[in-house]
Design an enzyme around this catalytic site. Structure first.
Site, mmCIF file in Angstrom:
data_model
loop_
_atom_site.group_PDB
_atom_site.id
_atom_site.type_symbol
_atom_site.label_atom_id
_atom_site.label_comp_id
_atom_site.label_asym_id
_atom_site.label_seq_id
_atom_site.Cartn_x
_atom_site.Cartn_y
_atom_site.Cartn_z
ATOM 1 N N GLY A 177 6.160 -2.005 -11.650
ATOM 2 C CA GLY A 177 7.599 -2.106 -11.795
ATOM 3 C C GLY A 177 8.162 -3.264 -11.007
ATOM 4 O O GLY A 177 7.438 -3.992 -10.315
ATOM 5 N N THR A 213 7.201 5.215 -7.651
ATOM 6 C CA THR A 213 7.461 3.822 -8.018
ATOM 7 C C THR A 213 8.957 3.586 -8.168
ATOM 8 O O THR A 213 9.488 2.567 -7.699
ATOM 9 C CB THR A 213 6.716 3.448 -9.312
ATOM 10 N N HIS A 216 10.541 3.439 -4.704
ATOM 11 C CA HIS A 216 10.252 2.128 -4.111
ATOM 12 C C HIS A 216 11.160 1.046 -4.696
ATOM 13 O O HIS A 216 11.793 0.276 -3.954
ATOM 14 C CB HIS A 216 8.782 1.802 -4.372
ATOM 15 N N GLU A 217 11.249 0.998 -6.021
ATOM 16 C CA GLU A 217 12.018 -0.079 -6.658
ATOM 17 C C GLU A 217 13.513 0.078 -6.430
ATOM 18 O O GLU A 217 14.230 -0.918 -6.276
ATOM 19 C CB GLU A 217 11.700 -0.132 -8.155
ATOM 20 N N TRP A 228 6.171 -5.105 5.043
ATOM 21 C CA TRP A 228 5.463 -6.178 5.760
ATOM 22 C C TRP A 228 6.134 -7.538 5.564
ATOM 23 O O TRP A 228 5.679 -8.541 6.100
ATOM 24 C CB TRP A 228 3.994 -6.241 5.311
ATOM 25 N N GLU A 231 4.891 -11.626 3.718
ATOM 26 C CA GLU A 231 4.143 -12.736 4.307
ATOM 27 C C GLU A 231 3.023 -12.143 5.147
ATOM 28 O O GLU A 231 3.291 -11.447 6.131
ATOM 29 C CB GLU A 231 5.041 -13.612 5.176
ATOM 30 N N VAL A 240 14.376 -5.008 9.232
ATOM 31 C CA VAL A 240 14.747 -3.681 9.723
ATOM 32 C C VAL A 240 14.099 -3.498 11.093
ATOM 33 O O VAL A 240 12.890 -3.716 11.242
ATOM 34 C CB VAL A 240 14.284 -2.574 8.754
ATOM 35 N N THR A 243 11.081 -0.430 11.846
ATOM 36 C CA THR A 243 9.798 -0.378 11.153
ATOM 37 C C THR A 243 8.818 -1.303 11.872
ATOM 38 O O THR A 243 9.100 -2.491 12.026
ATOM 39 C CB THR A 243 9.937 -0.805 9.679
#
Length: 326
Positions: A177, A213, A216-217, A228, A231, A240, A243
């Site tokens: 997605g 999914t 997440h999207e 992450w 990169e 943020v 995290t």
């Protein structure tokens, strides 16, 4: 045909949101500036802590555009509703599997105070079940947004300031997605999901058959980045604060702790919805991510309703920020 499709199903999460973002930066005038301004505004809002006392729940009407070529791609109403149920659990921190959080991460998990419901009125004011169905001659789509237009075998978006558009169909290249970050064109604003990664019944298939999914999207749609920072090598950032920095995407089913970037003893927050792990591993948003999503709802996505107690009031969050609304 079924065997061929099964062999082509994704086994590792691949989200094309960064690819779409890069394309928008290159092709859409003013997009880079709008994104930078939104990031600055988001950081300022989060720093002021203006969401700590929020009591309302943002209600987002959803239209699901089912784009199908073969009969098994024409998802049932039950499968569509199962996805809405997952979203409401995940964004309200009522998902039962949050109990599997490692003790070290429990204090980070937060209720996003966002709820979703299939639209009951279409753009013309007519009653709707919140689902459109379009037969297409296209056998699979990519992240080029063709699925979002009648003219290219998909379905035109409903107004993006009133609905969250979810397009569901067959995607090629083992793509699960992608989403459009706030600040992009209204005609393409929304989220695209592979038909076998949507909901929890019907064609939903392991390891992406629990509806995560879409969670997440939609996180991207509400301005969250991959955890992450896209990169590798500990230099990326999701913007943020709470995290932990991590070296790259986690996939599959990591074991706790998974340490990288000197983030011992607890290691990577791989149980977060914005990592790349399997559906049955991701179970939470962090408080910092929730604050960033609320900043988005305060800014460019400020046209949705807030439910307060037992009644609904029209959301009115225009605060003179100058943020682009879709």
């Amino acid at each position: 045909m079924a065997d061929a499709v099964a062999r082509d199903l994704p086994t590792t999460r691949y989200c094309a949101t960064p690819d779409v973002y890069t394309k928008q930066l290159a092709e859409q005038p003013g997009f880079a500036e709008a994104r930078l301004a939104l990031d600055v505004e988001s950081r300022q809002m989060v720093a002021r802590g203006i969401f700590a006392a929020q009591t309302g729940i943002t209600r987002i009407p959803v239209v699901v555009h089912v784009i199908w070529n073969n009969d098994d791609q024409n998802l049932s109403d039950e499968q569509v509703r199962s996805q809405i149920d997952v979203l409401n659990q995940d964004f309200r921190k009522t998902n039962p599997d949050i109990s599997r959080l490692p003790e070290a991460f429990k204090a980070l998990a937060e209720d996003a105070q966002v709820e979703f419901a299939l639209a009951t009125t279409d753009p013309n004011g007519a009653d709707t079940d919140g689902i459109t169905r379009t037969h297409t001659d296209t056998t699979s789509f990519s992240y080029d947004d063709a699925i979002k237009f009648d003219s290219s075998g998909g379905k035109d978006a409903w107004p993006a300031d009133a609905y969250l558009n979810l397009w569901v169909g067959r995607l090629g290249g083992r793509l699960l997605g992608y989403a459009q970050f706030p600040g992009g064109a209204a005609s393409t604003d929304g989220v695209v999901i592979l038909n076998t990664a949507f909901g929890t019944v019907g064609t939903a298939s392991s390891p992406f058959g629990l509806g995560r999914t879409a969670t997440h999207e939609i996180g991207h749609w509400l301005n969250l980045n991959h955890i992450w920072g896209d990169e590798p090598g500990c230099v990326g950032t999701d913007k943020v604060e709470d995290t932990p920095n991590q070296a790259d995407a986690n996939t599959g089913k990591p074991e706790f702790p998974h340490v990288s970037c000197n983030n011992a003893p607890s290691g990577d927050l791989f149980v977060d919805y914005m990592d790349y792990v399997d559906d049955d591993v991701m179970v939470m948003f962090s408080a910092g991510q929730v604050a960033r999503m609320q900043a988005c709802l305060e800014g460019p996505r400020n046209t949705f309703e807030i439910l307060t107690d037992s009644y609904v009031t029209e959301k009115n969050r225009h605060r003179g920020s100058g943020a682009d609304t879709n």
